[in-house]
Design a protein around this motif. Structure first.
Motif, short mmCIF file in Angstrom:
data_model
loop_
_atom_site.label_atom_id
_atom_site.label_comp_id
_atom_site.label_asym_id
_atom_site.label_seq_id
_atom_site.Cartn_x
_atom_site.Cartn_y
_atom_site.Cartn_z
N ARG A 142 -7.48 13.92 4.93
CA ARG A 142 -6.14 14.80 5.19
C ARG A 142 -6.59 16.29 4.80
O ARG A 142 -6.19 17.20 5.63
N ARG A 165 -10.81 5.89 11.58
CA ARG A 165 -9.65 4.89 11.78
C ARG A 165 -8.78 4.68 10.42
O ARG A 165 -9.33 4.99 9.03
N THR A 166 -7.37 4.75 10.62
CA THR A 166 -6.53 4.72 9.48
C THR A 166 -5.62 3.33 9.66
O THR A 166 -5.09 3.07 10.71
N TRP A 167 -5.36 2.84 8.54
CA TRP A 167 -4.61 1.54 8.57
C TRP A 167 -3.70 1.77 7.30
O TRP A 167 -3.88 2.20 6.18
N SER A 168 -2.59 0.79 7.18
CA SER A 168 -1.78 0.66 6.02
C SER A 168 -1.98 -0.74 5.36
O SER A 168 -2.37 -1.66 5.74
N ARG A 169 -1.99 -0.67 3.90
CA ARG A 169 -2.25 -1.71 3.16
C ARG A 169 -0.93 -1.36 1.79
O ARG A 169 -1.14 -0.59 0.88
N GLY A 170 0.10 -2.29 1.92
CA GLY A 170 1.07 -2.06 1.34
C GLY A 170 1.74 -0.86 1.76
O GLY A 170 2.12 -0.38 2.78
N ASN A 171 1.99 0.06 0.52
CA ASN A 171 2.60 1.48 0.70
C ASN A 171 1.60 2.29 0.76
O ASN A 171 1.88 3.74 0.61
N ARG A 172 0.18 2.06 0.92
CA ARG A 172 -0.81 3.14 0.84
C ARG A 172 -1.45 3.33 2.29
O ARG A 172 -1.38 2.08 3.29
N GLN A 173 -1.73 4.33 2.84
CA GLN A 173 -2.63 4.78 3.82
C GLN A 173 -3.90 4.91 3.66
O GLN A 173 -4.32 5.62 2.85
N ILE A 174 -4.84 4.28 4.41
CA ILE A 174 -6.20 4.01 3.83
C ILE A 174 -6.93 4.64 5.18
O ILE A 174 -6.64 4.17 6.32
N SER A 175 -8.00 5.40 4.96
CA SER A 175 -8.78 5.70 6.12
C SER A 175 -10.22 5.69 5.98
O SER A 175 -10.50 5.77 4.74
#
Length: 278
Positions: A182, A222-232
Motif C-alpha cells: 500500500r 497478487r492480493t486475496w482476502s482471508r476473512g476480513n483481511r486483505q493479503i498481498s
C-alpha cells in the motif's frame, strides 16, 4: 445461538501456523527482539516473564518492546493506555489456592493466637482466568526502552544496492520485517537488533525481492482476502527470488541507476503472479 468464538489455544495456534508459513515465527527471525538480553515478554510491574502459551501469544504480536502490562498496572505506574488501542488476551491457570483449614466438625482450625490456620490446597478442578495486556508501545508515560547499538560494520556493496534501488526503507517501530504494498515501502527492525551484517542484509535483500513486485517495476503482486483481511504477496518468481541475495553481491557499478535495475514491467512480466517466496 451457539458461541462460535474459538478457544484461546486455537487462536494462538492459528496465528502461529500462519507465521510459520510466512517464515516470521518468533524463533525464525534473524534479529534479536526487544530489550537488551531479553527475548521473552516481561511484565515490568511484577518483574516476571510471561511463560508458555502466553509467551508465544505475545511474541507473535510483532512488537519491538518486550514489556506488557494490564490497564490497571499502567495506570498505577502513572502511565496511560492510548485511546483506541486494542489489548492482547492472555490466560493463566490456578491449580491451588489458600484456604482455611477445617476440622472434622467443619469448624475452622485456630492457631495459638486464635486466628484461622491457612493452608495451600490443590484444586480438584483447575480454574482458568483471562486477562488483557497492552504493550509498552501502546502506552504513554512509560520510560522508553533502551535500544541496542549497532555492533557490526556496514557492507559497502550491499548498502549501495539498497541505496541505488531507490526503495523506501524504514527501521524500527515494529518487531518484524515486511514489504508493504500500500505504501510501497520496506519495514525492518532497528539495525542494532541484528547480530551481524549477514543477517541484516539477508533480511533487507529478501524484502527488496518483494519490493520488485510493485506495478511500477515487475508488476508481480497478487492480493486475496482471508476473512476480513486483505493479503498481498509480491516479488519475482521463486527461482529468481532464491538467487536474488547472491545476485546482489555483484558489484553495484554494474547498475548505475535505479532504472537500470528495475525497469518498468515488460510485456513478458506484466501481470504475472508472483510465486510465494520461501
Amino acid at each position: 445461538m451457539a458461541d462460535t468464538k474459538k478457544a484461546f489455544h486455537e487462536q494462538v495456534a492459528e496465528k502461529l501456523i500462519e507465521q510459520l508459513r510466512q517464515g516470521t515465527a518468533p524463533w525464525q527471525r534473524p534479529w534479536e527482539a526487544g530489550e537488551a538480553a531479553s527475548l521473552l515478554p516481561i511484565n515490568p510491574t511484577t518483574g516476571k516473564r510471561y511463560r508458555g502459551i502466553n509467551a508465544i501469544q505475545l511474541m507473535s504480536q510483532g512488537r519491538v518492546d518486550q514489556r506488557w502490562l494490564t490497564y490497571k498496572q499502567a495506570a498505577a505506574a502513572g502511565a496511560q493506555v492510548r485511546k483506541g488501542e486494542h489489548g492482547t488476551a492472555i490466560q493463566y491457570w490456578k491449580f491451588s489456592e489458600e484456604q482455611t483449614r477445617i476440622d472434622e466438625s467443619g469448624k475452622p482450625v485456630l492457631d495459638a493466637q486464635g486466628k484461622p490456620v491457612r493452608a495451600e490446597v490443590r484444586l480438584e478442578r483447575p480454574r482458568v482466568f483471562f486477562a488483557t495486556v497492552f504493550n509498552a508501545e501502546q502506552i504513554d508515560g512509560l520510560p522508553p526502552m533502551q535500544r541496542r547499538e549497532q555492533t557490526w560494520n556496514a557492507v559497502e556493496r550491499a548498502e549501495a544496492i539498497l541505496l541505488v534501488s531507490g526503495a523506501v526503507i524504514q527501521h524500527g517501530g515494529q518487531n518484524r520485517a515486511f514489504y508493504r504494498l500500500r505504501t510501497d515501502s520496506i519495514h525492518l527492525p532497528d539495525k542494532g537488533q541484528f547480530p551481524s551484517a549477514e543477517t541484516y542484509y539477508a533480511t533487507a535483500l529478501h524484502e527488496l525481492g518483494h519490493w520488485t513486485g510493485h506495478a511500477s517495476r515487475l508488476a508481480a503482486c497478487r492480493t486475496w482476502s482471508r476473512g476480513n483481511r486483505q493479503i498481498s504477496r509480491c516479488g519475482m518468481s521463486r527461482p529468481h527470488f532464491v538467487a536474488f541475495p547472491a545476485f546482489c553481491t555483484v558489484s553495484p557499478s554494474f547498475f548505475p541507476t535505479a532504472g537500470a535495475i528495475w525497469p518498468s514491467a515488460s510485456s513478458s512480466t506484466r501481470g504475472r503472479p508472483a510465486s510465494t517466496p520461501p
